[in-house]
Design a protein around this motif. Structure first.
Motif, PDB file in Angstrom:
ATOM      1  N   GLY A 179       7.469  10.764  -2.863  1.00 31.39           N
ATOM      2  CA  GLY A 179       6.971   9.755  -3.804  1.00 31.39           C
ATOM      3  C   GLY A 179       8.099   8.979  -4.446  1.00 31.39           C
ATOM      4  N   LEU A 180       9.134   9.687  -4.894  1.00 28.25           N
ATOM      5  CA  LEU A 180      10.238   9.010  -5.575  1.00 28.25           C
ATOM      6  C   LEU A 180      10.959   8.065  -4.631  1.00 28.25           C
ATOM      7  N   ILE A 181      11.143   8.514  -3.378  1.00 27.80           N
ATOM      8  CA  ILE A 181      11.820   7.636  -2.422  1.00 27.80           C
ATOM      9  C   ILE A 181      10.966   6.384  -2.194  1.00 27.80           C
ATOM     10  N   SER A 182       9.694   6.619  -1.957  1.00 23.96           N
ATOM     11  CA  SER A 182       8.819   5.496  -1.619  1.00 23.96           C
ATOM     12  C   SER A 182       8.674   4.516  -2.781  1.00 23.96           C
TER      13      SER A 182
ATOM     14  N   VAL B 150       0.844  -1.190   0.000  1.00 23.95           N
ATOM     15  CA  VAL B 150       0.000   0.000   0.000  1.00 23.95           C
ATOM     16  C   VAL B 150       0.884   1.247   0.000  1.00 23.95           C
ATOM     17  N   ARG B 151       1.945   1.192   0.807  1.00 27.52           N
ATOM     18  CA  ARG B 151       2.896   2.305   0.863  1.00 27.52           C
ATOM     19  C   ARG B 151       3.502   2.558  -0.515  1.00 27.52           C
ATOM     20  N   TYR B 152       3.836   1.476  -1.198  1.00 21.71           N
ATOM     21  CA  TYR B 152       4.439   1.562  -2.527  1.00 21.71           C
ATOM     22  C   TYR B 152       3.490   2.224  -3.525  1.00 21.71           C
ATOM     23  N   VAL B 153       2.233   1.774  -3.496  1.00 20.78           N
ATOM     24  CA  VAL B 153       1.233   2.349  -4.406  1.00 20.78           C
ATOM     25  C   VAL B 153       1.055   3.836  -4.101  1.00 20.78           C
ATOM     26  N   LEU B 154       0.979   4.168  -2.816  1.00 18.09           N
ATOM     27  CA  LEU B 154       0.792   5.571  -2.437  1.00 18.09           C
ATOM     28  C   LEU B 154       1.989   6.420  -2.866  1.00 18.09           C
ATOM     29  N   GLY B 155       3.168   5.803  -2.877  1.00 17.30           N
ATOM     30  CA  GLY B 155       4.355   6.509  -3.364  1.00 17.30           C
ATOM     31  C   GLY B 155       4.154   6.954  -4.803  1.00 17.30           C
TER      32      GLY B 155
END
Lengths: 488, 460
Positions: free
Chosen positions: A50-53, A6-11
């Motif tokens: 966003g880019l980091i995540s 979920v964190r990845y998608v939100l990134g």
């Protein structure tokens, strides 16, 4: 729940939001406004995080229903909060609640505004007005759908859940075997129609800025106008209003119809039951209201009567929320018909809100079936749509949807009634107007009024209603489901 | 490519999974909404629910623009009918699964009929299974045999016993051993240890129980086998087939042709008569194979290979376990339905053949070949160890590729990837560091990476 996924998608969502924020910066530069600073800061922050995540890929990228729903709901919360920051930081809307209301109203394509009474819409800068209308456009087809179309890292099969969670309608199916292609085709048609509308408006002599923002708001069936008086401000420009009428109608049509037309299956497209009923509802609503207006002696000639009726029915059936006339002064029957078409709403798979025509058809058919079953207890009868049996779990999910829909509406009206300043008609239509992503209601939230006077509590209830209405309830309810948050 | 698969059984499912992974646009059609849903939820494909033999359903699936229609529904007639319909509706290629040998013969023999139906490929799962089994029987100590480069090279897999002379040795040291096993004519490409797939490098050390796969030409195979596995016979002479199914007939037919004695045990008298009619040289025994005495009296312990082809997977497993206990013969177990691969793998079953997977594999191979004619240069693809590794044949078309003309030791390959063999003008070369890849070569690459499309993809 796979919180890492979920964190990845939100990134990725953050990257998209960051990219979207570049557009108002351009507008600010063109109009020599200082607002680019606010948009710039927020864009840089979004892009960095966003880019980091998005660089840190989760180990398990298999998405299941719960991750899909949660990502979708959280995306929209994130979108709303970030979307309100430009208004809030620039102090053009000084209250955070009001700014959030405006942002949610924009992304959910509701078009309900807190501007217009205390503060005028015209007081906002060009870049803020642009951003406000752009949120309508981005929210219309959906941000996750856009993400699926452009980011190939997310093109995996299981991301169908993301699309399902965000797209309106009882059954979400692909137009094309590949999810990425489906999303790209949807955005292609969406963008194409928007550009077409812009050209028709601009060539018809409308100022370019007005044409762009109005096209954005119409395409998302949002209804934000850059004028306090909505489309009433273009009094006398029948051509502009007529173009908007036609496009509001078109954007509330199921986009698979356009896909069928594009792939030269025109006959099949016009055979779709939902489309036919949509026509029927549209035409009969116009006919009834025109007769009602004639009897009550509104407007001097038939042309004007039909013009305004068509505009208002279009705006309500598509849940856009523009107004070309102050319909709050219209006869009661006309107002009730408008509210009714708003409840039924647009076609599934369009950018419009409401219950959706296809749900209404299935509900009517399954109710008729159940009544028949009372007389013939042993009869077997499948609910059919487009000549095909509708699966029983779809029928029952639509029934559940209706129950939730009514339930949330009742609770919302109850909470709103705590507000002593308002009356029942206002509360009731305010809930209908926000929950169906329409915009203006009647009485004190009518087309010439605003939602400014509601208390903070009421505004948060309405914000919830708008989000629940746009995402069709379930993803938003998942946020409150404890078991959904548990790490398996 | 735009591919429509009709029938979402095990075969349809396996094909869809494989082809979706390779980026094709897949639409599946099945009558059962649940199977369609299950597939569309797990794969990035479109599902159409309905009768594949109906024109409107096929059009809904987009048959008019389809590059390939694969009919793998239950009945032969249905599959042929669907292919005919798809062909008439504008599909470019069609594949049908056809089991009945009579239909097969009719269509193979009559060009005009084949043209009328527009069939590109007919798949006979029983025949494919029989071919695979016959390959295994030729080398009884191998667990698996795969053939590449139109049969010019083969990949043999066998399990190292605890006392095998390679155990504890490094790959790099094999050449130093007395009487060098490989003599540069073969190479170890793949090792399966417990759950791990290893593409071994020079420092790899063998352990007991490793499943080792090596590649070489068929003519050298028996010599290498003898060295590799001193105790086992190089070639099977007596084969027992348990169960007189259609696969049994195909298998017996192939074996008899290469002068192997075949004994078939079958329960039904009518089928026995049929078989003895079809296979006059085979020894047909009527009796229930689930009977230790019968098996013992038919000399199960004297057989070189035993193939269990009963209807039920469970019976096949039991029979194979019994056979393994009684004799040292090569055992081949047919498993059709049971899906618990991991559990089956832990049983001491020797070789397991899954006809459905073989069917799916040969269809996928065909799709690759079709696709090859439009861009990618994968000649064919072989799934190894349950699809966890792949062997790919690349045809080198251009001189411009970065791999062409350079000594292999100077190239930086991906991890877990090995160039197993280069076929030049029909001659197989087991490449060394000094060798180069030249245009028109057929290069066989063994790797655990999925979805390589062109030869350049092998570089890191």
């Amino acid at each position: 729940m796979n919180s890492n996924l979920v964190r990845y998608v939100l990134g990725w969502v953050l990257i998209i939001i960051g990219a979207m924020l570049i557009l108002p910066i351009i507008v600010a530069v063109i109009y020599h406004e200082n607002d680019y600073i606010y948009f710039g800061i927020i864009a840089v922050a979004c892009l960095t995080i966003g880019l980091i995540s998005s660089k840190i890929k989760p180990k398990n990228t298999q998405m299941y229903v719960r991750e899909g729903y949660l990502s979708c709901a959280l995306t929209w919360v994130l979108l709303s909060v970030i979307g309100c920051l430009p208004f809030f930081i620039s102090r053009q809307i000084p209250s955070f609640t009001d700014a959030l209301f405006e942002s949610v109203s924009g992304f959910t394509t509701t078009g309900a505004s807190i501007l217009g009474v205390d503060r005028q819409i015209e007081d906002l800068s060009h870049s803020m007005l642009f951003w406000r209308s752009f949120t309508n456009w981005a929210g219309g087809m959906g941000i996750l759908v856009f993400m699926l179309a452009v980011i190939s890292q997310l093109s995996g099969h299981s991301n169908m859940y993301l699309m399902k969670a965000e797209s309106p309608g009882p059954v979400v199916s692909k137009l094309n075997p590949k999810l990425k292609d489906t999303a790209a085709v949807l955005y292609g048609m969406y963008g194409g129609l928007t550009i077409l509308q812009f050209l028709l408006l601009a060539l018809g002599g409308m100022p370019v800025f007005d044409a762009i923002t109005l096209s954005f708001s119409t395409a998302g069936t949002g209804g934000f106008s850059i004028k306090n008086a909505s489309v009433m401000a273009y009094e006398g420009h029948f051509y502009w209003q007529a173009v908007i009428t036609v496009f509001m109608f078109l954007f509330a049509v199921n986009f698979s119809v356009y896909y069928l037309i594009l792939t030269k299956k025109i006959r099949q497209a016009f055979k779709l039951e939902e489309l036919r009923w949509y026509f029927v509802i549209f035409i009969s609503a116009i006919a009834l209201i025109t007769i009602d207006l004639t009897i009550n002696g509104f407007y001097s000639n038939v042309f004007e009567r039909i013009h305004h009726t068509a505009f208002q029915v279009s705006t309500y059936i598509s849940s856009t929320g523009f107004a070309s006339a102050d319909f709050d002064t219209w006869p009661e029957l006309s107002k009730t018909i408008l509210m009714t078409v708003a409840l039924i709403g647009a076609c599934a798979g369009s950018t419009g809100g409401g219950l959706k025509v296809s749900r209404a058809i299935i509900l009517v058919k399954s109710t008729a079936r159940d009544l028949r079953k009372m007389l013939h207890p042993n009869s077997v009868y499948t609910v059919k749509m487009d000549g095909k049996a509708v699966k029983e779990d779809v029928v029952s999910s639509i029934n559940t949807y209706l129950i939730l829909y009514v339930f949330i509406m009742v609770i919302s009206v109850l909470v709103l009634s705590l507000d002593e300043k308002m009356d029942f008609a206002t509360d009731f239509t305010a809930v209908i107007a926000t929950f169906n992503n329409m915009g203006p209601g009647l009485a004190k939230v009518g087309p010439t009024q605003s939602y400014y006077d509601y208390s903070i509590l009421s505004k948060y209830v309405l914000i919830f209603d708008m989000l629940a209405g746009r995402l069709e309830i379930l993803p938003v309810l998942m946020l409150f489901n404890k078991s959904c948050w548990k790490n398996k | 490519m735009k591919i429509i698969i009709i029938g979402c059984g095990k075969v349809g499912r396996t094909i869809a999974e494989q082809l979706d992974g390779e980026g094709h646009n897949i639409t599946v059609v099945d009558k059962n909404p649940r199977t369609v849903n299950r597939l569309t939820e797990h794969l990035d494909i479109m599902g159409v629910e309905g009768d594949g033999a109906s024109r409107s359903v096929l059009f809904e699936a987009g048959v008019e623009n389809a590059d390939l229609v694969i009919a793998v529904a239950d009945a032969d007639e249905l599959n042929l009918y669907i292919c005919l319909l798809a062909h008439c509706s504008g599909a470019k290629n069609t594949i049908a699964r056809v089991r009945n040998p009579v239909y097969h013969k009719n269509i193979t023999e009559s060009q005009s009929m084949r043209k009328a139906i527009g069939l590109s490929l007919m798949i006979n799962p029983e025949k494919i299974a029989a071919l695979e089994m016959s390959r295994l029987i030729r080398f009884p100590s191998a667990i698996e045999v795969d053939s590449f480069a139109r049969g010019n090279v083969e990949l043999y897999t066998l399990r190292l016993a605890g006392d095998h002379f390679l155990v504890g040795k490094k790959i790099a040291d094999i050449g130093l051993l007395k009487g060098d096993v490989f003599k540069g004519e073969s190479r170890i490409c793949l090792v399966e240890r417990d759950d791990e797939i290893i593409i071994p490098g020079g420092n790899f050390v063998f352990a007991p129980g490793d499943k080792v796969s090596f590649i070489c030409t068929p003519s050298k195979a028996s010599r290498i086998f003898k060295k590799f596995n001193k105790s086992a016979p190089a070639k099977a002479k007596n084969v027992l087939i348990i169960g007189g199914s259609r696969t049994a007939y195909y298998l017996a037919d192939i074996l008899i042709e290469s002068n192997i004695n075949v004994k078939i045990i079958e329960k039904l008298p009518e089928r026995c008569a049929e078989l003895s009619d079809l296979l006059p040289e085979a020894n047909i025994i009527r009796g229930d194979a689930l009977n230790e005495e019968l098996l013992d009296s038919e000399g199960i312990d004297k057989m070189d290979a035993i193939v269990t082809l009963m209807h039920l997977d469970e019976e096949n497993i039991m029979l194979s376990l019994y056979a393994r206990q009684k004799s040292d013969a090569k055992c081949i177990t047919k498993i059709e339905r049971i899906v618990f691969d991991n559990i089956v793998d832990t049983m001491p079953l020797d070789s397991v053949i899954r006809p459905r997977e073989l069917t799916a594999e040969s269809i996928v191979r065909y799709v690759r070949a079709v696709k090859n004619s439009e861009g990618s240069n994968v000649e064919s693809l072989y799934k190894l160890v349950d699809g966890r590794a792949e062997a790919l044949e690349f045809k080198i078309n251009s001189k411009d590729s970065p791999v062409v003309g350079k000594q292999l030791k100077t190239l930086k390959f991906k991890n877990n990837l090995q160039i197993a063999c280069i076929t030049r003008k029909g001659k197989a070369i087991i490449p060394k560091g000094e060798d180069t890849i030249e245009p028109d070569d057929l290069v066989i690459v063994v790797t655990t990476h999925k979805g390589l499309q062109k030869i350049d993809d092998i570089l890191d």
